[in-house]
Design a protein around this motif. Structure first.
Motif, PDB file in Angstrom:
ATOM      1  N   UNK A 233       0.779  -1.185  -0.146  1.00  0.00           N
ATOM      2  CA  UNK A 233      -0.127  -0.031  -0.051  1.00  0.00           C
ATOM      3  C   UNK A 233       0.922   1.168  -0.028  1.00  0.00           C
ATOM      4  N   UNK A 234       0.233   2.211  -0.108  1.00  0.00           N
ATOM      5  CA  UNK A 234       0.846   3.727  -0.347  1.00  0.00           C
ATOM      6  C   UNK A 234       0.228   4.896   0.399  1.00  0.00           C
ATOM      7  N   UNK A 235       1.161   5.685   1.004  1.00  0.00           N
ATOM      8  CA  UNK A 235       0.192   6.800   1.501  1.00  0.00           C
ATOM      9  C   UNK A 235       0.184   7.984   0.520  1.00  0.00           C
ATOM     10  N   UNK A 273       0.267   4.361 -14.255  1.00  0.00           N
ATOM     11  CA  UNK A 273      -0.609   3.311 -14.083  1.00  0.00           C
ATOM     12  C   UNK A 273      -0.624   2.243 -13.217  1.00  0.00           C
ATOM     13  N   UNK A 274       0.814   2.071 -12.762  1.00  0.00           N
ATOM     14  CA  UNK A 274       1.154   1.300 -11.487  1.00  0.00           C
ATOM     15  C   UNK A 274       0.488   1.719 -10.228  1.00  0.00           C
ATOM     16  N   UNK A 275       0.541   3.130 -10.144  1.00  0.00           N
ATOM     17  CA  UNK A 275       0.112   3.732  -8.998  1.00  0.00           C
ATOM     18  C   UNK A 275      -1.626   3.777  -8.875  1.00  0.00           C
ATOM     19  N   UNK A 276      -2.240   3.747  -9.941  1.00  0.00           N
ATOM     20  CA  UNK A 276      -3.514   3.526 -10.012  1.00  0.00           C
ATOM     21  C   UNK A 276      -3.996   2.358  -9.881  1.00  0.00           C
ATOM     22  N   UNK A 277      -3.168   1.125 -10.374  1.00  0.00           N
ATOM     23  CA  UNK A 277      -3.362  -0.098 -10.184  1.00  0.00           C
ATOM     24  C   UNK A 277      -3.395  -0.449  -8.468  1.00  0.00           C
ATOM     25  N   UNK A 278      -2.243   0.215  -8.123  1.00  0.00           N
ATOM     26  CA  UNK A 278      -2.021   0.048  -6.444  1.00  0.00           C
ATOM     27  C   UNK A 278      -3.137   0.457  -5.604  1.00  0.00           C
ATOM     28  N   UNK A 279      -3.768   1.585  -6.037  1.00  0.00           N
ATOM     29  CA  UNK A 279      -4.813   2.312  -5.327  1.00  0.00           C
ATOM     30  C   UNK A 279      -6.260   1.397  -5.424  1.00  0.00           C
ATOM     31  N   UNK A 280      -6.486   0.512  -6.434  1.00  0.00           N
ATOM     32  CA  UNK A 280      -7.542  -0.202  -6.679  1.00  0.00           C
ATOM     33  C   UNK A 280      -7.522  -1.446  -6.262  1.00  0.00           C
ATOM     34  N   UNK A 281      -6.298  -2.262  -6.585  1.00  0.00           N
ATOM     35  CA  UNK A 281      -6.277  -3.546  -6.160  1.00  0.00           C
ATOM     36  C   UNK A 281      -5.654  -3.826  -4.769  1.00  0.00           C
ATOM     37  N   UNK A 282      -4.750  -2.937  -4.046  1.00  0.00           N
ATOM     38  CA  UNK A 282      -4.131  -3.054  -2.899  1.00  0.00           C
ATOM     39  C   UNK A 282      -5.089  -2.430  -1.987  1.00  0.00           C
ATOM     40  N   UNK A 283      -5.402  -0.972  -2.092  1.00  0.00           N
ATOM     41  CA  UNK A 283      -6.287  -0.174  -1.049  1.00  0.00           C
ATOM     42  C   UNK A 283      -7.525  -0.054  -1.522  1.00  0.00           C
ATOM     43  N   UNK A 284      -8.159  -0.565  -2.548  1.00  0.00           N
ATOM     44  CA  UNK A 284      -9.459  -0.580  -3.115  1.00  0.00           C
ATOM     45  C   UNK A 284     -10.097   0.710  -2.964  1.00  0.00           C
ATOM     46  N   UNK A 286     -10.160   4.766  -5.094  1.00  0.00           N
ATOM     47  CA  UNK A 286      -9.691   5.699  -6.188  1.00  0.00           C
ATOM     48  C   UNK A 286      -9.480   7.085  -5.458  1.00  0.00           C
ATOM     49  N   UNK A 287      -9.298   7.219  -4.173  1.00  0.00           N
ATOM     50  CA  UNK A 287      -9.615   8.554  -3.441  1.00  0.00           C
ATOM     51  C   UNK A 287      -7.922   9.211  -3.750  1.00  0.00           C
ATOM     52  N   UNK A 288      -6.981   8.411  -4.048  1.00  0.00           N
ATOM     53  CA  UNK A 288      -5.654   8.973  -4.126  1.00  0.00           C
ATOM     54  C   UNK A 288      -5.435   9.767  -5.378  1.00  0.00           C
ATOM     55  N   UNK A 289      -6.216   9.603  -6.243  1.00  0.00           N
ATOM     56  CA  UNK A 289      -5.867   9.998  -7.713  1.00  0.00           C
ATOM     57  C   UNK A 289      -5.552  11.556  -7.694  1.00  0.00           C
ATOM     58  N   UNK A 290      -6.045  12.346  -6.820  1.00  0.00           N
ATOM     59  CA  UNK A 290      -5.898  13.644  -6.688  1.00  0.00           C
ATOM     60  C   UNK A 290      -4.356  13.879  -6.280  1.00  0.00           C
ATOM     61  N   UNK A 291      -3.702  13.119  -5.571  1.00  0.00           N
ATOM     62  CA  UNK A 291      -2.373  13.243  -5.178  1.00  0.00           C
ATOM     63  C   UNK A 291      -1.382  12.823  -6.166  1.00  0.00           C
ATOM     64  N   UNK A 292      -1.844  11.824  -7.185  1.00  0.00           N
ATOM     65  CA  UNK A 292      -1.054  11.607  -8.449  1.00  0.00           C
ATOM     66  C   UNK A 292      -1.295  12.723  -9.202  1.00  0.00           C
ATOM     67  N   UNK A 293      -2.317  13.590  -9.226  1.00  0.00           N
ATOM     68  CA  UNK A 293      -2.445  14.639 -10.393  1.00  0.00           C
ATOM     69  C   UNK A 293      -1.728  15.780  -9.873  1.00  0.00           C
ATOM     70  N   UNK A 294      -1.555  15.924  -8.463  1.00  0.00           N
ATOM     71  CA  UNK A 294      -0.549  16.984  -7.892  1.00  0.00           C
ATOM     72  C   UNK A 294       0.738  16.657  -8.077  1.00  0.00           C
ATOM     73  N   UNK A 295       1.169  15.630  -8.064  1.00  0.00           N
ATOM     74  CA  UNK A 295       2.314  15.080  -8.163  1.00  0.00           C
ATOM     75  C   UNK A 295       3.006  15.384  -9.816  1.00  0.00           C
TER      76      UNK A 295
END
Length: 324
Positions: A233-235, A273-284, A286-295
């Motif tokens: 998982x990721x923060x 793509x891997x980080x989106x996959x991590x969100x969906x598969x490991x953390x179930x 999509x709330x972290x998409x904003x973090x990826x967009x800011x990054x």
């Protein structure tokens, strides 16, 4: 039994995980061969880390453990940069970098000793939190600019594998190499810092992964076993920096003439793509998409920064002429 060189300094970075730190220091006190120094970089913890550290220091010879508390949290990158600097200021010939959530195996330095006669950047093996061998074998694909698991057997007949990536959860690096490439870059804060640092080292020397167990990971994480690797998982901080810091990796590649802009762009897309996959598969979620967009927005800004320069080897403490 192989004897270990005398001047190995352990650099530990900790932040608000005093229980793990206490266990790590207890394992350090039980080592068959004690290290030259232990530098504990406290990244401005707000828990009882300082109390735990003060109590643990009593188990070591006077002056062996250095309590280096920072005024602000500089992230793992800043902590390892500072820890490496302090270790070299103390006269260390080698720096063994590690997070606070591991345990040192008693004969770790003896396990490292024969490899230190041959190599300058070494990763030993780790047990996972459940006692099983932890899978780590990453190597930068320089076209994509991402470390990928390499196939085949982990180790050759001689018991090691050459790589060009790394992890600060156990990287052992010679002071000579630090003086060639500079200190770990604190600007990463977290993510990509260790992989990029080992890649820089690999431009000057062999970086190896050896078949010798030296650490045990202690912190249990949510993860999915994908066969060739585990995905943890990721923060929110991690998600932001894993995309933003791609720009730093690219700039270092460019410094050495290894940047393929098309391939690197594909690598960044794969990372996203891997980080989106991590969100969906490991953390179930999509709330972290904003973090990826800011990054990604911060990534673009860093690419446009013409003032950026790599870490300067001149800032590394000079080698001491006298033993301490």
């Amino acid at each position: 039994m192989n004897s270990a060189p005398e001047k190995i300094a352990i650099a530990i970075v900790t932040f608000n995980r005093s229980t793990y730190l206490k266990e790590l220091l207890a394992s350090a006190a039980a080592m068959d061969t004690p290290p030259f120094k232990i530098v504990v970089v406290d990244n401005a913890s707000t828990d009882d880390t300082q109390d735990v550290l003060a109590a643990a220091i009593k188990d070591f010879p006077e002056g062996l453990v250095i309590n280096h508390r920072l005024d602000t949290n500089t992230g793992g990158s800043g902590g390892f940069s500072e820890g490496t600097k302090v270790a070299l200021e103390q006269g260390a010939d080698w720096v063994w970098l590690m997070d606070d959530d591991v345990e040192i195996l008693p004969d770790a330095l003896e396990q490292f000793a024969p490899w230190m006669q041959r190599f300058k950047v070494i990763h030993g093996r780790r047990y996972d939190f459940d006692g099983t061998p932890f899978y780590w074998q990453a190597k930068f694909n320089e076209f994509l600019g991402v470390p990928l698991p390499y196939s085949g057997k982990q180790f050759g007949r001689e018991g090691y594998a050459v790589t060009n990536s790394g992890t600060f959860e156990g990287m052992l690096i010679s002071a000579d190499i630090v003086r060639k490439i500079g200190l770990p870059d604190p600007r990463f804060f977290i993510s990509w810092d260790d992989a990029a640092y080992a890649w820089l080292a690999a431009q000057h020397t062999d970086v190896v992964y050896v078949d010798a167990f030296v650490l045990k990971r202690k912190r249990e994480q949510k993860q999915v076993n994908l066969g060739i690797r585990h995905l943890n998982d990721g923060s929110p901080l991690f998600r932001f920096h894993v995309i933003r810091n791609r720009a730093y990796v690219g700039k270092y590649f460019a410094e050495y003439g290894k940047l393929n802009r098309v391939g690197f762009g594909i690598g960044t897309a794969l990372t996203l793509a891997k980080e989106v996959f991590r969100l969906v598969v490991v953390q179930h979620t999509l709330k972290g998409l904003g973090d990826l967009a800011r990054g990604f927005r911060a990534n673009r800004a860093l690419w446009r920064d013409k003032s950026w320069r790599p870490m300067d080897p001149a800032d590394v403490p000079a080698q001491l002429t006298n033993d301490r």
